[in-house]
Each structure stands twice: as C-alpha cells, then as structure tokens.
Write a protein that holds these residues in place. Structure first.
Motif, PDB file in Angstrom:
ATOM      1  N   GLY A  34       0.838  -1.200   0.000  1.00 42.81           N
ATOM      2  CA  GLY A  34       0.000   0.000   0.000  1.00 42.81           C
ATOM      3  C   GLY A  34       0.870   1.247   0.000  1.00 42.81           C
ATOM      4  N   GLY A  35       2.165   1.093   0.273  1.00 38.63           N
ATOM      5  CA  GLY A  35       3.072   2.236   0.284  1.00 38.63           C
ATOM      6  C   GLY A  35       3.601   2.566  -1.106  1.00 38.63           C
ATOM      7  N   VAL A  36       4.298   3.694  -1.203  1.00 37.87           N
ATOM      8  CA  VAL A  36       4.795   4.172  -2.495  1.00 37.87           C
ATOM      9  C   VAL A  36       5.822   3.220  -3.103  1.00 37.87           C
ATOM     10  CG1 VAL A  36       5.907   6.116  -3.675  1.00 37.87           C
ATOM     11  CG2 VAL A  36       4.626   6.520  -1.574  1.00 37.87           C
ATOM     12  N   ASP A  37       6.772   2.765  -2.287  1.00 39.12           N
ATOM     13  CA  ASP A  37       7.919   2.037  -2.838  1.00 39.12           C
ATOM     14  C   ASP A  37       7.514   0.726  -3.502  1.00 39.12           C
ATOM     15  OD1 ASP A  37       9.051   4.123  -1.531  1.00 39.12           O
ATOM     16  OD2 ASP A  37       9.909   2.924   0.093  1.00 39.12           O
ATOM     17  N   SER A  38       6.714  -0.072  -2.793  1.00 38.31           N
ATOM     18  CA  SER A  38       6.346  -1.360  -3.388  1.00 38.31           C
ATOM     19  C   SER A  38       5.423  -1.135  -4.585  1.00 38.31           C
ATOM     20  CB  SER A  38       5.717  -2.295  -2.352  1.00 38.31           C
ATOM     21  OG  SER A  38       4.503  -1.770  -1.869  1.00 38.31           O
ATOM     22  N   ALA A  39       4.594  -0.088  -4.529  1.00 34.97           N
ATOM     23  CA  ALA A  39       3.683   0.174  -5.648  1.00 34.97           C
ATOM     24  C   ALA A  39       4.466   0.554  -6.901  1.00 34.97           C
ATOM     25  CB  ALA A  39       2.711   1.293  -5.268  1.00 34.97           C
ATOM     26  N   VAL A  40       5.461   1.417  -6.746  1.00 32.16           N
ATOM     27  CA  VAL A  40       6.229   1.855  -7.916  1.00 32.16           C
ATOM     28  C   VAL A  40       7.102   0.708  -8.437  1.00 32.16           C
ATOM     29  CG1 VAL A  40       7.953   3.490  -8.758  1.00 32.16           C
ATOM     30  CG2 VAL A  40       6.161   4.279  -7.212  1.00 32.16           C
ATOM     31  N   ALA A  41       7.698  -0.044  -7.520  1.00 34.69           N
ATOM     32  CA  ALA A  41       8.528  -1.179  -7.954  1.00 34.69           C
ATOM     33  C   ALA A  41       7.677  -2.157  -8.749  1.00 34.69           C
ATOM     34  CB  ALA A  41       9.152  -1.866  -6.736  1.00 34.69           C
ATOM     35  N   ALA A  42       6.484  -2.456  -8.240  1.00 33.84           N
ATOM     36  CA  ALA A  42       5.604  -3.408  -8.923  1.00 33.84           C
ATOM     37  C   ALA A  42       5.180  -2.862 -10.289  1.00 33.84           C
ATOM     38  CB  ALA A  42       4.374  -3.693  -8.065  1.00 33.84           C
ATOM     39  N   ALA A  43       4.859  -1.574 -10.345  1.00 37.72           N
ATOM     40  CA  ALA A  43       4.404  -0.993 -11.615  1.00 37.72           C
ATOM     41  C   ALA A  43       5.512  -1.051 -12.667  1.00 37.72           C
ATOM     42  CB  ALA A  43       3.954   0.449 -11.386  1.00 37.72           C
ATOM     43  N   LEU A  44       6.731  -0.833 -12.206  1.00 39.46           N
ATOM     44  CA  LEU A  44       7.868  -0.854 -13.128  1.00 39.46           C
ATOM     45  C   LEU A  44       8.097  -2.277 -13.656  1.00 39.46           C
ATOM     46  CD1 LEU A  44       9.941   1.082 -14.260  1.00 39.46           C
ATOM     47  CD2 LEU A  44      11.237   0.896 -12.142  1.00 39.46           C
ATOM     48  N   VAL A  45       8.024  -3.254 -12.762  1.00 40.37           N
ATOM     49  CA  VAL A  45       8.229  -4.642 -13.178  1.00 40.37           C
ATOM     50  C   VAL A  45       7.068  -5.088 -14.072  1.00 40.37           C
ATOM     51  CG1 VAL A  45       8.491  -7.021 -12.370  1.00 40.37           C
ATOM     52  CG2 VAL A  45       9.642  -5.163 -11.158  1.00 40.37           C
ATOM     53  N   GLN A  46       5.872  -4.631 -13.738  1.00 44.34           N
ATOM     54  CA  GLN A  46       4.711  -4.954 -14.566  1.00 44.34           C
ATOM     55  C   GLN A  46       4.906  -4.436 -15.988  1.00 44.34           C
ATOM     56  OE1 GLN A  46       1.897  -6.541 -14.389  1.00 44.34           O
ATOM     57  NE2 GLN A  46       0.771  -5.658 -16.112  1.00 44.34           N
ATOM     58  N   LYS A  47       5.449  -3.205 -16.072  1.00 46.66           N
ATOM     59  CA  LYS A  47       5.683  -2.618 -17.396  1.00 46.66           C
ATOM     60  C   LYS A  47       6.676  -3.486 -18.191  1.00 46.66           C
ATOM     61  CE  LYS A  47       7.203   1.762 -19.464  1.00 46.66           C
ATOM     62  NZ  LYS A  47       6.146   2.057 -20.428  1.00 46.66           N
ATOM     63  N   ALA A  48       7.627  -4.055 -17.456  1.00 44.43           N
ATOM     64  CA  ALA A  48       8.655  -4.854 -18.130  1.00 44.43           C
ATOM     65  C   ALA A  48       8.166  -6.244 -18.519  1.00 44.43           C
ATOM     66  CB  ALA A  48       9.892  -4.958 -17.236  1.00 44.43           C
ATOM     67  N   ILE A  49       7.486  -6.927 -17.591  1.00 45.63           N
ATOM     68  CA  ILE A  49       7.195  -8.354 -17.866  1.00 45.63           C
ATOM     69  C   ILE A  49       5.710  -8.700 -17.834  1.00 45.63           C
ATOM     70  CG2 ILE A  49       9.471  -9.162 -17.134  1.00 45.63           C
ATOM     71  CD1 ILE A  49       8.121 -10.045 -14.461  1.00 45.63           C
ATOM     72  N   GLY A  50       4.860  -7.681 -17.639  1.00 47.61           N
ATOM     73  CA  GLY A  50       3.405  -7.874 -17.724  1.00 47.61           C
ATOM     74  C   GLY A  50       2.901  -9.030 -16.882  1.00 47.61           C
ATOM     75  N   SER A  51       2.238  -9.966 -17.525  1.00 44.05           N
ATOM     76  CA  SER A  51       1.535 -11.015 -16.770  1.00 44.05           C
ATOM     77  C   SER A  51       2.468 -12.058 -16.150  1.00 44.05           C
ATOM     78  CB  SER A  51       0.518 -11.695 -17.681  1.00 44.05           C
ATOM     79  OG  SER A  51       1.242 -12.260 -18.762  1.00 44.05           O
ATOM     80  N   GLN A  52       3.764 -11.900 -16.358  1.00 41.83           N
ATOM     81  CA  GLN A  52       4.689 -12.814 -15.658  1.00 41.83           C
ATOM     82  C   GLN A  52       4.829 -12.405 -14.183  1.00 41.83           C
ATOM     83  OE1 GLN A  52       7.255 -12.256 -19.350  1.00 41.83           O
ATOM     84  NE2 GLN A  52       8.517 -13.565 -18.058  1.00 41.83           N
ATOM     85  N   LEU A  53       4.243 -11.263 -13.821  1.00 49.02           N
ATOM     86  CA  LEU A  53       4.309 -10.801 -12.428  1.00 49.02           C
ATOM     87  C   LEU A  53       2.968 -11.025 -11.743  1.00 49.02           C
ATOM     88  CD1 LEU A  53       5.657  -9.072 -10.105  1.00 49.02           C
ATOM     89  CD2 LEU A  53       4.531  -7.100 -11.146  1.00 49.02           C
ATOM     90  N   THR A  54       3.025 -11.537 -10.507  1.00 48.01           N
ATOM     91  CA  THR A  54       1.813 -11.595  -9.683  1.00 48.01           C
ATOM     92  C   THR A  54       2.093 -10.823  -8.396  1.00 48.01           C
ATOM     93  OG1 THR A  54       1.382 -13.811 -10.499  1.00 48.01           O
ATOM     94  CG2 THR A  54       0.116 -13.110  -8.570  1.00 48.01           C
ATOM     95  N   CYS A  55       1.165  -9.926  -8.031  1.00 42.79           N
ATOM     96  CA  CYS A  55       1.325  -9.194  -6.782  1.00 42.79           C
ATOM     97  C   CYS A  55       0.424  -9.793  -5.713  1.00 42.79           C
ATOM     98  CB  CYS A  55       0.951  -7.727  -6.971  1.00 42.79           C
ATOM     99  SG  CYS A  55       2.145  -6.852  -7.967  1.00 42.79           S
ATOM    100  N   VAL A  56       0.925  -9.729  -4.485  1.00 41.54           N
ATOM    101  CA  VAL A  56       0.138 -10.224  -3.357  1.00 41.54           C
ATOM    102  C   VAL A  56      -0.088  -9.056  -2.403  1.00 41.54           C
ATOM    103  CG1 VAL A  56       0.090 -11.801  -1.395  1.00 41.54           C
ATOM    104  CG2 VAL A  56       1.163 -12.524  -3.539  1.00 41.54           C
ATOM    105  N   TYR A  57      -1.319  -8.852  -2.026  1.00 41.35           N
ATOM    106  CA  TYR A  57      -1.621  -7.808  -1.049  1.00 41.35           C
ATOM    107  C   TYR A  57      -2.287  -8.476   0.140  1.00 41.35           C
ATOM    108  CZ  TYR A  57      -3.787  -3.756   1.120  1.00 41.35           C
ATOM    109  OH  TYR A  57      -4.186  -2.793   2.016  1.00 41.35           O
ATOM    110  N   VAL A  58      -1.604  -8.400   1.278  1.00 45.67           N
ATOM    111  CA  VAL A  58      -2.161  -8.997   2.495  1.00 45.67           C
ATOM    112  C   VAL A  58      -2.966  -7.917   3.210  1.00 45.67           C
ATOM    113  CG1 VAL A  58      -1.592 -10.051   4.706  1.00 45.67           C
ATOM    114  CG2 VAL A  58      -0.193 -10.577   2.691  1.00 45.67           C
TER     115      VAL A  58
END
Ligand code: XMP
Length: 530
Positions: free
Chosen positions: A234-258
């Motif tokens: 929910g914080g900035v850092d993990s959100a931006v890191a995830a968005a950047l990786v998503q841009k790179a590898i799309g559906s090869q990334l799965t995010c988990v939000y507890v």
C-alpha cells in the motif's frame, strides 16, 4: 536469499560523491540529481584507484564531522587530484583538498557554525558567476583554510576565514568551505550547478524517464520467460517497484496484497481498484483481517504487537506464494524472482551499493523470510524517495498512491495505545480520515512529513457532549516535519486547521471526546507512539 545484480545498462555520466561521514553525502547526491546529473555515493575508505576505475565524470568530496588533524581522520590520496577528473571539495572535503595540495589548514579556533555571510571576491569565477557579492551560507567547521594551494585563486572569504572558496580552472579543481547542499546556503544549488556544468562540463540530461527505460530493459533481460512475485504494502515504494516490473514483464508478475485489517480508510480499496486499473497488474488479495485480529487479542505491548503482525504477515504471504508457485509450476513457468522496493538510502546505509541486499525489517512489512530461494529484483535501488514518486507519476499511478506519506508496516496496530480490536480500529480509521481530509483541504500535505493519528484506548477522560456527561477516549494528532524521519520536529499547523480537525473528530467519531496535539520533537519522542 540470493541476489542478482540487474543487467548492466549503459552508464550515464556519473558524479561520485565521496562520503566523509554524517548525512551530507546523501543530500549532495540528491542535489546533483536535482541538477539532472546522475550521482552515486562511495565511502571515503574506497581506494582512489577503485574510484577512478568507475570512470567518473566528476568527483565531489563531502563534508564530515572530523578534523583533518584528528588521529585516524579519513583522508584522500593526492593522486585523486592528479587524475584529470574535475573535483569539488565541500567543507571537510575542501580542507582535505587544501591540505593534500600544499595549502594551509589551521586549527586556530576560527570556527563558524550556522548561517554566515560570505563575501565573493571574484564575481566572475567559475563557481560564483551571477551570484551576489554577499551571500548567506551554512557553515559547520572548527578548522579553517588560511592559505590556498599554489596555482589556486581565492574566490571568497568570511569575517572569520580568509579562504572560504578557491578554484583552479586549469586543473578543474574547486572547493568551498560552506555546505552548498543545504537550503540555508541561499545560492548553494547555483554554485553546485556551476561546478557541474561549467567546471566539469556536464549537461543536465539525466531524468527519471531514463531510469524507466533502463530498468524495463534490464528486468526483461534478468527475468526472461520466468515469473516474479511482489508483496504490495500500500506504500509508495512497493507500488512503484511493482508498476515498473509490470511494465517490463506484464503477466509474468503476480502481486500479493495482504489485507491485515490495519490499513487506513480507503487504502485497501485504492490498491485493489485504482492501482490495478492504472497498471493492469495481476493481484491476489488475501483477506486476513480475522487472522490478525485473533492473533492480536489481549496484546497491548508495542513490541509484542509488532512481532505478531510481522509473523502473521510472513505466514500469510508464504501461503499465497506457495499457491502461486504451485499454479505456475503446473504450467511449467517457475517463479524465481521476488520484487522489492528497496531505495538508495537503504542501500547506502547498509554498506553501499555493492549488490548485496540487506532488508531492514523496520522498513518492510514485517520483514520477509530469510530462507526464500528467490533472486531479487530491486528496480528502485538507485533512487531517492522523491525520484521514486516521479517514476510513479510517469508510470501513471494514482496521485493518492504516489504522494502517500510514510505509513508503518504494522499499520494502525501501533497507533492504538492498548489492545487492538476491530471496534477501536474502525474508530481510529474515522478520526484519521478526518485529519487527512482537513490537512489535504488546507493544502498542507507537502508541508508535513506525516501526521500519525493515535487512539489512546487505555485512557479515558470526562467530557460533556449533547445533554450529558461522557467518558471517552482522547485522540492524539502527531503532525511532524522531517527530511528523513531520523529526526523530526512537530509541525506548527495553523490553529484554524487544528480547530476544524478537533471539532469534526469530537462531533463525528463516537467515543472520542478530546483531541490533543503532540508537541514533542524527535528526539526525544519517536514519530510513532509505539
Ligand atoms: P519512529 O516512530 O521510529 O518512525 O520515529 C520513523 C519512521 O518509520 C516509520 N515506522 C515504520 N515503518 N515499519 C515501517 O515500515 C515499522 O514497523 C515502522 N515503525 C515506524 C514511521 O511511520 C516513521 O515514518
């Protein structure tokens, strides 16, 4: 846990900032980047040869707490000044440069601390052109330079020090006694930019846009056809890191939000809806509120709460991860990468950018298990927080996520003084939402670092509301200003804003009949109450 260095991308012109201690080097590195030149910090213990092997476009020597006369004080080898690389010494770095090149540094009691007026004697010099003859600068030194090295021109002085700045244009060596990186030095940024652009001949071309391109390419190369997972907090850092990786590898990334049930009002929905809408990321939300609340039952001790929240987080995350791995395995796509939102200050503070991941449990959602067999993807490990926000903005993330103020991993669990219950959390969520709403409406979000809202659940006080006596709980407002959360001061918020928050909270939040303001700096108080 194993780590992987992201594939090397073409290195931009890099300015090395040599760290002589205290916190100056990070600020200098940030200022260089604000001038749109890429910078990296290296420890002063690094041999000159190693620094030069990095092929720096320029080198800056930071200030530091030592005296050049102290036994064991950090030094720099003279060869650094003879390599033809432009060098800028600041404060302690200036004195080291003076001493190494044959100038005189005295330990004669010519001290200056704080705001000082500096007189520029060479207004057309490389560093000072276009700046006023008299300017306010921030000083912090016990020793002083009384004679510049041969071949150098003295360009400024103060009432106390005859040599407050010098330069040797031919050798492209520059120095100032003050701290141009701090905001109290009114023309500091201009002086720094003069060094970069005029002294070292660099161009302002570095942007966070370059970072996105570089990282996307590097991540694609690193991951190939395999899969990655990322824990969103929910914080900035993990959100931006995830968005950047998503841009790179799309559906090869799965995010988990507890969803531990300890988030503020609306934050889980922001991740579930707005973040997903903006990025298209595959998200698995685990509703673990009951589990966390059960584990926290009857617990009031802050450290105990932190431990329980951390432990439960790991268990829930591991379970989700096992499921994802099993599903991916069935389709023959191994999950080998874990995305982390590690930032540059964490890298520097944990020993300096050598590729080893050092996860500070304090700054993570409870800390991640040690025995994970993952390679790390850390696309933000060269960025400062404000740059991460810029990257997030460029990636199109919602403003509410990109500009979010720091929020602790254990969430509202450590903002309830006393046992954590669902009822108390709901109450605190309401009070916190009102405070946030009013601070935003007053345009104060960028002025304050963060404003914890705390429920003193174990305290009751008498009040009178409506027709009768009440016996309710106090809410504490803890607005602070800070640069890095290491130290902080309480924010002097306008009385009318405080008044509005107080009136709304006591009117709208059940069981709260008092709002108090925390006027303690850090130290001695921490920012959070628990
Ligand atoms: P303190 O209370 O130590 O807080 O002055 C300094 C900064 O750290 C945040 N904080 C945490 N962040 N996990 C986190 O991710 C934690 O357990 C934690 N405790 C404090 C706090 O909000 C402030 O920004």
């Amino acid at each position: 846990m194993s780590t992987a260095t992201p594939a090397a991308a073409a290195a931009p012109d890099t300015v090395l900032v040599v760290d002589f201690g205290a916190q100056y080097a990070q600020l200098i590195a940030r200022r260089v980047r604000e001038a749109r030149v890429y910078s990296e910090i290296v420890p002063s213990s690094m041999p000159v040869q190693e620094m030069l092997a990095k092929n720096p476009a320029a080198i800056i020597l930071s200030g530091g707490p030592s005296s050049v006369y102290e036994e064991g004080a950090p030094t720099v080898d003279r060869s650094l000044f003879e390599a033809g690389v432009p060098v800028f010494g600041m404060c302690y770095g200036f004195q080291l440069m003076a001493q190494a090149l044959g100038g005189t540094v005295d330990n004669s009691g010519a001290r200056e601390y704080g705001r000082t007026t500096m007189t520029v004697s060479r207004p057309s010099s490389t560093l000072f052109e276009g700046t006023p003859d008299e300017q306010a600068v921030w000083m912090s030194h016990g020793d002083a330079c009384s004679a510049a090295p041969e071949g150098f021109t003295v360009t400024a002085s103060t009432d106390v020090v005859p040599v407050a700045a010098f330069e040797n244009d031919e050798k492209r060596l520059y120095g100032v006694q003050h701290h141009p990186e701090v905001m109290h030095s009114t023309h500091g940024q201009q002086v720094l930019e003069h060094f970069l652009y005029r002294g070292a001949g660099l161009s302002p071309t570095w942007t966070t846009g370059n970072v996105i391109e570089e990282q996307v390419e590097a991540i694609r190369e690193q991951v190939g056809t395999k899969r990655a997972i990322c824990a969103l907090s929910g914080g900035v850092d993990s959100a931006v890191a995830a968005a950047l990786v998503q841009k790179a590898i799309g559906s090869q990334l799965t995010c988990v939000y507890v969803d531990h049930g300890l988030m503020r009002k609306g934050e889980t929905a922001q991740v579930e809806k707005d973040f997903v809408a903006a990025t298209g990321v595959q998200l698995r939300v685990v509703d673990a509120e009951k589990r966390f609340l059960t584990a926290l039952e009857g617990v009031s001790d802050p450290e105990e709460k932190r431990k329980i929240i951390g432990r439960e987080f790991i268990r829930v995350f591991e379970q989700a991860q096992a499921e994802i791995i099993a599903e991916a395995g069935a389709s023959g796509e191994p999950v080998e990468f874990l995305v982390q939102g590690t930032l540059y200050p964490d890298v520097v503070e944990s020993g300096g950018g050598t590729g080893t991941a050092n996860i500070k449990s304090h700054h993570n959602v409870g800390g991640l298990p040690e025995d994970l067999e993952f390679q790390l993807i850390e696309p933000l490990r060269k960025l400062f927080k404000d740059e991460v926000r810029m990257v997030g903005q460029e990636l199109g993330l919602p403003e509410e996520i990109v500009q979010r103020q720091p929020f602790p991993g254990p969430g509202l669990g450590i903002r309830i003084v006393g046992e954590v219950t669902k009822e108390r959390l709901d109450l605190l969520r309401e009070a916190d939402a009102i405070a946030r709403e009013e601070l935003t409406a007053a345009g104060l979000d960028r002025e304050i670092w963060q404003c914890p809202v705390v429920l003193l659940a174990d305290v009751r006080s008498v009040g009178v509301q409506g027709d009768g006596r009440t016996y309710g709980h106090p809410i504490v407002l803890r607005p602070v200003s800070s640069e890095d959360a290491m130290t902080a001061d309480w924010s002097r918020l306008p009385y009318d804003v405080l008044s509005k928050i107080s009136t709304r909270i006591t009117n709208e939040v059940r069981d709260v009949n008092r709002v108090v303001l925390d006027v303690t700096s850090k130290p001695p108080g921490t920012i959070e109450w628990e």
